[in-house]
Design a protein around this motif. Structure first.
Motif, PDB file in Angstrom:
ATOM      1  N   ALA A  72      49.417  71.607  60.305  1.00 52.23           N
ATOM      2  CA  ALA A  72      49.749  71.016  58.719  1.00 52.23           C
ATOM      3  C   ALA A  72      50.550  69.950  59.398  1.00 52.23           C
ATOM      4  O   ALA A  72      50.531  68.879  58.841  1.00 52.23           O
ATOM      5  CB  ALA A  72      50.817  72.068  58.259  1.00 52.23           C
ATOM      6  N   LEU A 102      48.921  65.854  58.181  1.00 50.80           N
ATOM      7  CA  LEU A 102      49.864  65.649  57.233  1.00 50.80           C
ATOM      8  C   LEU A 102      50.342  63.956  58.168  1.00 50.80           C
ATOM      9  O   LEU A 102      49.921  62.580  57.637  1.00 50.80           O
ATOM     10  CB  LEU A 102      51.225  66.162  57.114  1.00 50.80           C
ATOM     11  CG  LEU A 102      52.729  65.202  56.284  1.00 50.80           C
ATOM     12  CD1 LEU A 102      51.753  65.212  54.522  1.00 50.80           C
ATOM     13  CD2 LEU A 102      53.582  66.163  56.428  1.00 50.80           C
ATOM     14  N   ILE A 133      45.879  65.165  52.506  1.00 46.43           N
ATOM     15  CA  ILE A 133      47.285  66.234  51.974  1.00 46.43           C
ATOM     16  C   ILE A 133      46.730  66.940  51.395  1.00 46.43           C
ATOM     17  O   ILE A 133      47.598  68.130  51.238  1.00 46.43           O
ATOM     18  CB  ILE A 133      47.993  64.983  51.080  1.00 46.43           C
ATOM     19  CG1 ILE A 133      48.696  63.736  51.318  1.00 46.43           C
ATOM     20  CG2 ILE A 133      49.043  65.941  49.845  1.00 46.43           C
ATOM     21  CD1 ILE A 133      49.255  62.912  50.109  1.00 46.43           C
ATOM     22  N   GLY A 134      45.777  67.081  50.768  1.00 45.07           N
ATOM     23  CA  GLY A 134      45.220  68.546  50.121  1.00 45.07           C
ATOM     24  C   GLY A 134      45.030  69.653  50.953  1.00 45.07           C
ATOM     25  O   GLY A 134      45.436  70.323  50.888  1.00 45.07           O
ATOM     26  N   TRP A 135      44.660  69.137  52.157  1.00 44.61           N
ATOM     27  CA  TRP A 135      44.218  70.436  53.283  1.00 44.61           C
ATOM     28  C   TRP A 135      45.031  71.034  54.443  1.00 44.61           C
ATOM     29  O   TRP A 135      45.580  72.278  53.754  1.00 44.61           O
ATOM     30  CB  TRP A 135      43.240  69.757  53.970  1.00 44.61           C
ATOM     31  CG  TRP A 135      42.657  70.715  55.692  1.00 44.61           C
ATOM     32  CD1 TRP A 135      41.791  71.512  55.651  1.00 44.61           C
ATOM     33  CD2 TRP A 135      43.937  71.483  56.509  1.00 44.61           C
ATOM     34  NE1 TRP A 135      41.678  72.549  55.816  1.00 44.61           N
ATOM     35  CE2 TRP A 135      42.556  72.525  57.177  1.00 44.61           C
ATOM     36  CE3 TRP A 135      45.178  70.953  56.641  1.00 44.61           C
ATOM     37  CZ2 TRP A 135      43.089  73.203  58.348  1.00 44.61           C
ATOM     38  CZ3 TRP A 135      45.282  71.250  58.382  1.00 44.61           C
ATOM     39  CH2 TRP A 135      44.746  72.758  58.671  1.00 44.61           C
ATOM     40  N   THR A 136      46.478  70.411  54.342  1.00 47.76           N
ATOM     41  CA  THR A 136      47.972  70.247  54.677  1.00 47.76           C
ATOM     42  C   THR A 136      47.844  71.353  53.801  1.00 47.76           C
ATOM     43  O   THR A 136      48.925  72.636  54.367  1.00 47.76           O
ATOM     44  CB  THR A 136      48.216  69.447  54.433  1.00 47.76           C
ATOM     45  OG1 THR A 136      47.846  68.143  55.293  1.00 47.76           O
ATOM     46  CG2 THR A 136      49.941  70.239  55.275  1.00 47.76           C
ATOM     47  N   ILE A 137      48.387  71.235  52.139  1.00 45.49           N
ATOM     48  CA  ILE A 137      49.045  72.148  51.258  1.00 45.49           C
ATOM     49  C   ILE A 137      48.004  73.796  51.788  1.00 45.49           C
ATOM     50  O   ILE A 137      48.106  75.745  51.144  1.00 45.49           O
ATOM     51  CB  ILE A 137      48.293  72.217  50.227  1.00 45.49           C
ATOM     52  CG1 ILE A 137      49.545  70.775  49.689  1.00 45.49           C
ATOM     53  CG2 ILE A 137      48.794  73.067  48.837  1.00 45.49           C
ATOM     54  CD1 ILE A 137      49.612  70.408  48.381  1.00 45.49           C
ATOM     55  N   LEU A 138      46.519  73.609  51.324  1.00 43.53           N
ATOM     56  CA  LEU A 138      45.992  74.698  51.391  1.00 43.53           C
ATOM     57  C   LEU A 138      46.214  75.244  52.897  1.00 43.53           C
ATOM     58  O   LEU A 138      46.117  76.678  53.088  1.00 43.53           O
ATOM     59  CB  LEU A 138      44.101  74.248  51.637  1.00 43.53           C
ATOM     60  CG  LEU A 138      43.283  75.256  52.061  1.00 43.53           C
ATOM     61  CD1 LEU A 138      43.250  76.229  50.723  1.00 43.53           C
ATOM     62  CD2 LEU A 138      41.986  74.717  52.762  1.00 43.53           C
ATOM     63  N   TRP A 139      45.893  74.554  53.982  1.00 42.87           N
ATOM     64  CA  TRP A 139      46.632  75.526  55.432  1.00 42.87           C
ATOM     65  C   TRP A 139      47.929  76.409  55.655  1.00 42.87           C
ATOM     66  O   TRP A 139      47.846  77.182  56.127  1.00 42.87           O
ATOM     67  CB  TRP A 139      46.735  74.000  56.610  1.00 42.87           C
ATOM     68  CG  TRP A 139      46.520  74.942  57.810  1.00 42.87           C
ATOM     69  CD1 TRP A 139      47.691  74.714  58.734  1.00 42.87           C
ATOM     70  CD2 TRP A 139      45.769  75.551  58.247  1.00 42.87           C
ATOM     71  NE1 TRP A 139      48.204  74.986  59.634  1.00 42.87           N
ATOM     72  CE2 TRP A 139      46.576  76.030  59.830  1.00 42.87           C
ATOM     73  CE3 TRP A 139      44.361  75.954  58.196  1.00 42.87           C
ATOM     74  CZ2 TRP A 139      46.328  77.138  60.461  1.00 42.87           C
ATOM     75  CZ3 TRP A 139      43.607  77.300  59.639  1.00 42.87           C
ATOM     76  CH2 TRP A 139      44.515  77.278  60.563  1.00 42.87           C
ATOM     77  N   LEU A 140      48.563  75.590  55.432  1.00 40.90           N
ATOM     78  CA  LEU A 140      50.152  76.256  54.865  1.00 40.90           C
ATOM     79  C   LEU A 140      49.553  77.810  53.923  1.00 40.90           C
ATOM     80  O   LEU A 140      51.007  78.968  54.043  1.00 40.90           O
ATOM     81  CB  LEU A 140      50.761  75.454  53.698  1.00 40.90           C
ATOM     82  CG  LEU A 140      51.246  73.904  54.558  1.00 40.90           C
ATOM     83  CD1 LEU A 140      52.109  73.102  53.981  1.00 40.90           C
ATOM     84  CD2 LEU A 140      52.198  74.280  56.354  1.00 40.90           C
ATOM     85  N   CYS A 141      49.110  77.752  53.149  1.00 42.79           N
ATOM     86  CA  CYS A 141      48.711  78.999  52.339  1.00 42.79           C
ATOM     87  C   CYS A 141      47.863  80.121  52.754  1.00 42.79           C
ATOM     88  O   CYS A 141      48.362  81.164  53.006  1.00 42.79           O
ATOM     89  CB  CYS A 141      48.160  78.888  50.696  1.00 42.79           C
ATOM     90  SG  CYS A 141      49.318  77.934  49.905  1.00 42.79           S
TER      91      CYS A 141
END
Length: 448
Positions: A105, A109, A201-209
């Protein structure tokens, strides 16, 4: 009292009957989860390579607007790799001791942060700094993504997930070619960097989930598996592992193949326009189609290798000799560019050559992971990746100097032919050096 005892027996029997279902259900859930991880890392690599490809796709308008020479633009291309290898080694050394969810993540970022300043008019110094920062964030990406994949799959299961994740790189370039060219033509080349920053930024949020590391600790060799689990394996000297012949053979092939990548991202779209005479939109689509050739070729080679392994063929042949032969054919195709041929034939030759050369990034990590003790696998994958990606420092600058000396069209083709000769050399060498079974025996007997 008999009624209570009878009820107790029935309950006990029911629990006994249903208990085995829990592990089976857990296994099914894990099977599904690991493919979600593979899909997420496919997107991770897609963004990674779209970030790399954007510079070449906006080369001409960027050079025009910022008044850059070929030499300056080549320096910008190489600046990406200034910290690429250093960060790969630094992060690789801690990869086996940190939470991979947060590490990946953080990398994604950094990519987004590096793209956003270029969404507006800027200076040459800021352009250089952004590319250096992007390279530092992307240096460990590929090896760490595969390290996470390998934590979910045994050695004999890794061909398909490795190909899928690596094809994310191909998909990134395929999508970036027409999409970013369209954005640049429709709005401005600055808009391409804004788009990539938002996607990161969108992928970072997805991966954290969704992100998680598996717990596979299996190697093909039982003795090596025991060694990997023991404290002794954790203290194996990386220098000894890096001196292994299989690891050296993999790094040589990947080094030359990475020069192909670095030159391709920086100069191939410009070659299609200035050297072969295609319009900007045509060049974007041809670049995407050339990269798309990697998908069927990559899947075909992976299937051939997998079937050979299932029939009991050694990985020396099913992986080592197969990828070495691919390098040789790739080298011949690049050398053929020096002979007179229509522009579309040259595009086809480059598509075949690059598709075959880039399969080293599918087979190379599998070979390294096969011979490495589990306790040092993450570090060895990251460090070998960091060593061979130093080719990115050399390729774009060398091509820029060659273009300045030899002229556009002929200079491009001479540069591609040089990489072809190098591919012939490392492909031929791989037949002798790459032998995973020999390397595993050596790793098992390595002193602490």
């Amino acid at each position: 009292m008999p009624t209570i005892l009878s009820s107790t027996k029935r309950c006990t029997a029911l629990v006994a009957d249903t208990a085995p279902l829990q592990p089976a259900h857990a296994r099914e859930a894990a099977q599904g989860r690991r493919w979600v991880i593979v899909a997420s890392l496919f997107l991770f690599m897609l963004i990674n390579f779209a970030d790399k490809a954007v510079l070449g796709l906006v080369a001409i308008p960027m050079m025009h607007d910022m008044q850059l020479t070929h030499g300056q633009f080549g320096f910008v291309g190489s600046a990406f790799f200034l910290l690429f290898s250093i960060s790969g080694i630094a992060v690789g050394l801690i990869a086996d001791r940190v939470n991979m969810k947060w590490l990946l993540a953080a990398l994604a970022l950094i990519w987004a942060v590096a793209q956003l300043p270029l969404a507006w008019p800027t200076s040459f110094a800021v352009l250089l700094l952004c590319r250096v920062l992007l390279g530092a964030g992307e240096g460990p990406a590929s090896s760490l993504a595969l390290h996470v994949v390998y934590s979910w799959f045994d050695d004999r299961e890794r061909s398909l997930p490795t190909v899928i994740v690596q094809q994310g790189a191909t998909a990134g370039v395929i999508i970036a070619g027409p999409a970013l060219t369209y954005i640049s033509q429709r709005w401005h080349w600055h808009a391409t960097f804004l788009t990539l920053g938002a996607v990161g930024i969108g992928w970072t949020i997805l991966w954290l989930c969704l992100g998680k590391t598996g717990n596979r600790q299996h190697n093909a060799s039982p003795a090596l598996a025991v060694a990997g689990a023991a404290p002794r394996a954790a203290s194996l000297r990386l220098r000894r592992m890096l001196g292994d012949r299989t690891v050296i053979g993999v790094m040589l092939q990947c080094f030359v193949a990475y020069a192909v990548i670095a030159i391709g991202f920086t100069w191939v779209p410009a070659y299609f326009r200035l050297g072969l005479g295609f319009a900007a939109t045509e060049a974007g689509w041809l670049f995407a189609l050339q990269v798309a050739a990697q998908i069927p070729i990559g899947i075909a080679l992976a299937m051939i290798s997998h079937r050979m392994l299932k029939r009991g063929v050694s990985s020396k042949v099913a992986r080592g000799k197969l990828i070495s032969a691919a390098c040789v054919v790739s080298g011949l195709a690049y050398c053929a560019l020096l002979f007179g041929a229509p522009p579309l034939v040259k595009v086809a030759l480059m598509g075949l050559a690059s598709a075959l050369a880039l399969q080293t990034f599918t087979f190379g990590p599998m070979l390294v992971a096969e011979v490495a003790p589990v306790a040092r696998r993450g570090a060895l994958l990251a460090i070998t990746n960091s060593i061979f990606t130093t080719a990115g420092l050399i390729g774009p600058v060398a091509m820029g100097k060659l273009l300045g000396a030899a002229g556009d069209a002929r200079g491009y083709e001479i540069g591609f032919a040089v990489t072809g000769v190098l591919l012939l050399i490392v492909g031929t060498t791989g037949f002798t050096l790459i032998d995973p079974q020999r390397s595993k025996r050596r790793m098992e007997g390595a002193p602490v």
